[in-house]
Design an enzyme around this catalytic site. Structure first.
Site, PDB file in Angstrom:
ATOM      1  N   ARG A  60       0.821  -1.205   0.000  1.00  0.00           N
ATOM      2  CA  ARG A  60       0.000   0.000   0.000  1.00  0.00           C
ATOM      3  C   ARG A  60       0.850   1.247   0.000  1.00  0.00           C
ATOM      4  O   ARG A  60       0.529   2.247  -0.630  1.00  0.00           O
ATOM      5  CB  ARG A  60      -0.876  -0.044   1.264  1.00  0.00           C
ATOM      6  CG  ARG A  60      -1.330   1.254   1.833  1.00  0.00           C
ATOM      7  CD  ARG A  60      -2.828   1.439   1.815  1.00  0.00           C
ATOM      8  NE  ARG A  60      -3.533   0.339   1.202  1.00  0.00           N
ATOM      9  CZ  ARG A  60      -4.169  -0.636   1.861  1.00  0.00           C
ATOM     10  NH1 ARG A  60      -4.233  -0.607   3.161  1.00  0.00           N
ATOM     11  NH2 ARG A  60      -4.762  -1.596   1.210  1.00  0.00           N
ATOM     12  N   TYR A  61       1.940   1.224   0.780  1.00  0.00           N
ATOM     13  CA  TYR A  61       2.789   2.402   0.956  1.00  0.00           C
ATOM     14  C   TYR A  61       4.071   2.225   0.150  1.00  0.00           C
ATOM     15  O   TYR A  61       4.449   1.103  -0.182  1.00  0.00           O
ATOM     16  CB  TYR A  61       3.135   2.552   2.441  1.00  0.00           C
ATOM     17  CG  TYR A  61       1.944   2.784   3.340  1.00  0.00           C
ATOM     18  CD1 TYR A  61       1.350   4.046   3.417  1.00  0.00           C
ATOM     19  CD2 TYR A  61       1.428   1.760   4.116  1.00  0.00           C
ATOM     20  CE1 TYR A  61       0.273   4.265   4.259  1.00  0.00           C
ATOM     21  CE2 TYR A  61       0.343   1.972   4.956  1.00  0.00           C
ATOM     22  CZ  TYR A  61      -0.235   3.228   5.030  1.00  0.00           C
ATOM     23  OH  TYR A  61      -1.295   3.447   5.852  1.00  0.00           O
TER      24      TYR A  61
ATOM     25  N   CYS B 247     -10.120 -12.847  18.212  1.00  0.00           N
ATOM     26  CA  CYS B 247     -10.712 -11.612  18.713  1.00  0.00           C
ATOM     27  C   CYS B 247     -12.052 -11.416  18.010  1.00  0.00           C
ATOM     28  O   CYS B 247     -12.126 -11.505  16.786  1.00  0.00           O
ATOM     29  CB  CYS B 247      -9.824 -10.421  18.387  1.00  0.00           C
ATOM     30  SG  CYS B 247      -8.169 -10.554  19.049  1.00  0.00           S
TER      31      CYS B 247
ATOM     32  N   ARG C 102      -9.789  -8.850  10.159  1.00  0.00           N
ATOM     33  CA  ARG C 102      -9.620  -9.860   9.094  1.00  0.00           C
ATOM     34  C   ARG C 102     -10.483 -11.082   9.351  1.00  0.00           C
ATOM     35  O   ARG C 102     -10.072 -12.215   9.112  1.00  0.00           O
ATOM     36  CB  ARG C 102      -8.151 -10.276   8.980  1.00  0.00           C
ATOM     37  CG  ARG C 102      -7.277  -9.158   8.535  1.00  0.00           C
ATOM     38  CD  ARG C 102      -5.954  -9.598   7.959  1.00  0.00           C
ATOM     39  NE  ARG C 102      -5.132  -8.407   7.810  1.00  0.00           N
ATOM     40  CZ  ARG C 102      -4.095  -8.112   8.603  1.00  0.00           C
ATOM     41  NH1 ARG C 102      -3.702  -8.947   9.539  1.00  0.00           N
ATOM     42  NH2 ARG C 102      -3.445  -6.984   8.423  1.00  0.00           N
TER      43      ARG C 102
ATOM     44  N   LYS D 134      -3.698   4.452   6.783  1.00  0.00           N
ATOM     45  CA  LYS D 134      -3.988   5.018   8.101  1.00  0.00           C
ATOM     46  C   LYS D 134      -3.955   6.541   8.064  1.00  0.00           C
ATOM     47  O   LYS D 134      -2.993   7.127   7.600  1.00  0.00           O
ATOM     48  CB  LYS D 134      -2.966   4.491   9.099  1.00  0.00           C
ATOM     49  CG  LYS D 134      -3.061   2.984   9.253  1.00  0.00           C
ATOM     50  CD  LYS D 134      -1.924   2.443  10.093  1.00  0.00           C
ATOM     51  CE  LYS D 134      -1.934   0.947  10.090  1.00  0.00           C
ATOM     52  NZ  LYS D 134      -1.400   0.385   8.824  1.00  0.00           N
TER      53      LYS D 134
ATOM     54  N   CYS E 272     -11.989  -8.719  15.255  1.00  0.00           N
ATOM     55  CA  CYS E 272     -10.926  -8.852  14.242  1.00  0.00           C
ATOM     56  C   CYS E 272     -11.316  -8.173  12.925  1.00  0.00           C
ATOM     57  O   CYS E 272     -12.411  -8.355  12.420  1.00  0.00           O
ATOM     58  CB  CYS E 272     -10.627 -10.318  13.981  1.00  0.00           C
ATOM     59  SG  CYS E 272      -9.334 -10.552  12.742  1.00  0.00           S
TER      60      CYS E 272
ATOM     61  N   ASP F 107      -8.140   3.717   9.689  1.00  0.00           N
ATOM     62  CA  ASP F 107      -7.614   3.017   8.519  1.00  0.00           C
ATOM     63  C   ASP F 107      -8.685   3.169   7.445  1.00  0.00           C
ATOM     64  O   ASP F 107      -9.779   2.618   7.561  1.00  0.00           O
ATOM     65  CB  ASP F 107      -7.324   1.540   8.848  1.00  0.00           C
ATOM     66  CG  ASP F 107      -6.126   1.023   8.067  1.00  0.00           C
ATOM     67  OD1 ASP F 107      -5.851   1.586   6.976  1.00  0.00           O
ATOM     68  OD2 ASP F 107      -5.481   0.067   8.524  1.00  0.00           O
TER      69      ASP F 107
ATOM     70  N   ARG G 165       7.081   0.013   2.281  1.00  0.00           N
ATOM     71  CA  ARG G 165       6.857  -1.104   3.206  1.00  0.00           C
ATOM     72  C   ARG G 165       5.697  -1.973   2.745  1.00  0.00           C
ATOM     73  O   ARG G 165       4.786  -1.495   2.072  1.00  0.00           O
ATOM     74  CB  ARG G 165       6.598  -0.590   4.626  1.00  0.00           C
ATOM     75  CG  ARG G 165       5.497   0.466   4.738  1.00  0.00           C
ATOM     76  CD  ARG G 165       5.808   1.373   5.928  1.00  0.00           C
ATOM     77  NE  ARG G 165       4.732   2.301   6.269  1.00  0.00           N
ATOM     78  CZ  ARG G 165       4.537   3.460   5.647  1.00  0.00           C
ATOM     79  NH1 ARG G 165       5.284   3.805   4.626  1.00  0.00           N
ATOM     80  NH2 ARG G 165       3.561   4.260   6.032  1.00  0.00           N
TER      81      ARG G 165
ATOM     82  N   ASP H 287     -12.606  -0.758  12.503  1.00  0.00           N
ATOM     83  CA  ASP H 287     -12.839  -0.826  11.056  1.00  0.00           C
ATOM     84  C   ASP H 287     -14.290  -1.161  10.696  1.00  0.00           C
ATOM     85  O   ASP H 287     -15.074  -1.584  11.542  1.00  0.00           O
ATOM     86  CB  ASP H 287     -11.934  -1.891  10.434  1.00  0.00           C
ATOM     87  CG  ASP H 287     -10.482  -1.447  10.378  1.00  0.00           C
ATOM     88  OD1 ASP H 287     -10.251  -0.232  10.263  1.00  0.00           O
ATOM     89  OD2 ASP H 287      -9.601  -2.323  10.465  1.00  0.00           O
TER      90      ASP H 287
ATOM     91  N   CYS I 257      -4.962 -17.990  14.969  1.00  0.00           N
ATOM     92  CA  CYS I 257      -4.605 -17.222  16.160  1.00  0.00           C
ATOM     93  C   CYS I 257      -4.858 -18.092  17.383  1.00  0.00           C
ATOM     94  O   CYS I 257      -5.654 -19.032  17.326  1.00  0.00           O
ATOM     95  CB  CYS I 257      -5.471 -15.978  16.286  1.00  0.00           C
ATOM     96  SG  CYS I 257      -5.131 -14.741  15.021  1.00  0.00           S
TER      97      CYS I 257
HETATM   98  C1  LIG Z   1      -0.629  -0.601   8.770  1.00  0.00           C
HETATM   99  C2  LIG Z   1      -0.035  -1.000   7.509  1.00  0.00           C
HETATM  100  C3  LIG Z   1       1.322  -0.779   7.247  1.00  0.00           C
HETATM  101  C4  LIG Z   1       2.243  -0.116   8.222  1.00  0.00           C
HETATM  102  O1  LIG Z   1       1.884   1.182   8.487  1.00  0.00           O
HETATM  103  P1  LIG Z   1       2.752   2.046   9.482  1.00  0.00           P
HETATM  104  O2  LIG Z   1       2.003   3.345   9.584  1.00  0.00           O
HETATM  105  O3  LIG Z   1       4.106   2.176   8.855  1.00  0.00           O
HETATM  106  O4  LIG Z   1       2.831   1.315  10.785  1.00  0.00           O
HETATM  107  C5  LIG Z   1       1.807  -1.188   6.018  1.00  0.00           C
HETATM  108  N1  LIG Z   1       1.018  -1.764   5.096  1.00  0.00           N
HETATM  109  C6  LIG Z   1      -0.287  -1.972   5.323  1.00  0.00           C
HETATM  110  C7  LIG Z   1      -1.123  -2.585   4.261  1.00  0.00           C
HETATM  111  C8  LIG Z   1      -0.860  -1.600   6.528  1.00  0.00           C
HETATM  112  O5  LIG Z   1      -2.173  -1.816   6.755  1.00  0.00           O
END
Ligand SMILES: *Cc1c(COP(=O)(O)O)cnc(C)c1O
Length: 443
Positions: free
Chosen positions: A121-122, A138, A143, A346, A141, A339, A125, A302, A134
């Protein structure tokens, strides 16, 4: 460690003899997870009405139940209906009430997935799902569509494909392992995953998202910790939602992880009737910091299927943030985020501290309600960045400075891009998962 009164009670109700060694053996705990109502009733010394049983069974058939004996022992059987541990662990018929806004995959984790089990997504990362089980399911959850579902268990080939994707994407410097719970995997298997990822040169940090310290602290064995510390820099984020969860056993697990040099973070979910209270949250974040865990996020609950009864207003979250900032150590203050549905990621939500501003002054308010000003410097000359690091007085000297592309709002602000407006592509409108809606509306 001594047994608590409820632990003793529950141990006495197990047919087979439970010695101290077995209670603290995580494999024994997993083998004796409570997955059906009869066992729950027997161990807690309660009896549900036949109607309630039917409704709970319907819920379990849709979203499985699993509670570790350890986590069960935290429930106050005298005030079960109000107990925050009970509410997180025991199914409620309200999970079958679906709202039009409920979505199967609100965060678009599956949509934004270049290979199964991996979400990119980002820019720098990725999220890699390495397990779909699990120790405790939860009830809140996000997911729910996946966990406990045997068809969703990622096999070695799927995980390998995810790792291969990371290998082929040099921009990925941070890998988040989640699931399910990554610590449900064996030490050897997790060691293999971590070794493979660690061998990728461009991966700087690895993060593990796990609820094990909360629901099965005995999983944090010497062997596990020795294995994890081979893969530094490794960070671990857990999810304590209520101060009651910080027991002697969980604090011991956190201490072991922290002693192994693993920086610990916490991601709470704001939950109706569980922790939607400034005083509960303040106590939680202070206890976390006392145990060397940095509160990282508070999530707005969520829009996943069947969570509507857990959701609070956003205002409740802002009220909680207002009660933390300034009132307690900055280290105790997490970031409150939503989110974004549709895969927007986020988004931080904060009380407003910047009240107004002019060309040379800003007006601020602090946590006590003091209104103050900050005079901006007259001498500050804007420096226009033309991406020529070679001739810049700031010492960075990026080799590939001119290749850097600002994106998003950063692009609108930077000097070297002519864009003055943006219109992102319209995100797909999410239909509530029809199948699920239909399946649940028949009862
Ligand atoms: C939460 C999340 C992250 C990490 O987000 P940070 O703000 O860096 O902690 C990375 N990818 C996805 C898909 C996420 O949901």
């Amino acid at each position: 460690m001594k047994f608590t009164t409820t632990e003793k009670q529950i141990i006495a109700r197990f047919d087979n003899e439970v010695t101290r060694a077995r209670w603290t053996d995580w494999k024994w705990q997993l083998k004796h997870c409570i997955t059906d109502m009869e066992t729950f009733e027997k161990l807690m010394g309660v009896t549900f009405s036949p109607e309630k049983r039917t409704r709970i069974q319907q819920t379990i058939d849709t979203f499985p139940m699993a509670i570790t004996p350890y986590y069960l022992s935290l429930i106050d059987s005298d005030d079960m209906e109000n107990d925050p541990v009970f509410a997180q662990a025991f199914p409620s018929e309200k999970e079958l009430e679906l709202l039009p806004c409920d979505m199967d995959d609100p965060l678009h984790e599956d949509t934004d997935s270049p290979v199964p089990g991996l979400t990119h997504r980002y820019p720098d990362r990725v999220l890699l799902l390495v397990s779909s089980t699990c120790a405790m399911y939860c009830r809140h959850c996000t997911r729910k569509r996946k966990v406990g579902d045997v068809d969703s268990i990622p096999d070695k080939a799927e995980i390998s494909a995810g790792i291969q994707y990371i290998r082929e994407h040099p921009e990925v410097r941070d890998v988040l392992l989640s699931g399910g719970d990554p610590l449900m995997l064996s030490d050897e298997y997790l060691d293999w995953i971590l070794t493979e990822i660690r061998a990728i040169e461009h991966v700087e940090i690895i993060r593990i998202g796990t609820r094990i310290p909360v629901v099965l602290p005995y999983r944090v064995t010497d062997n596990l910790v020795q294995m994890l510390k081979k893969h530094h820099p490794l960070w671990l984020n857990t999810q304590f939602n209520h101060p009651k969860e910080l027991t002697a056993s969980s604090r011991w697990a956190l201490a072991r992880l922290a002693d192994a040099g693993i920086p610990l973070g916490n991601q709470s979910v704001l939950l109706n009737t569980i922790n939607d209270c400034p005083r509960i949250m303040k106590s939680l974040v202070q206890k976390l910091v006392y145990n060397r865990v940095r509160p990282y996020y508070i999530y707005q609950c969520d829009l996943s299927m069947g969570l509507s009864h857990f959701r609070t207003s956003v205002g409740k979250g802002i009220e909680i943030m207002e009660s933390l900032r300034g009132h307690t150590s900055g280290l105790c203050v997490p970031t409150y985020v939503i989110d974004a549905p549709g895969g927007g990621g986020k988004i931080p939500i904060n009380p407003t501290y910047l009240i107004s501003w002019s060309t040379h002054k800003v007006v601020l308010r602090n946590y006590e309600g003091v209104i103050t000003t900050y005079q901006e410097p007259d001498s500050y000359k804007p420096v226009y960045c033309d991406q020529d690091c070679e001739h810049c007085t700031l010492q960075l000297k990026l080799a590939d400075a001119d290749e850097y592309k600002a994106t998003g709002i950063e692009r609108l602000l930077c000097d070297y891009d002519d864009s003055y407006a943006m219109s992102p592509e319209q995100p797909d409108e999410e239909e509530p998962a029809q199948e699920m809606q239909e399946a649940l509306s028949v009862q």
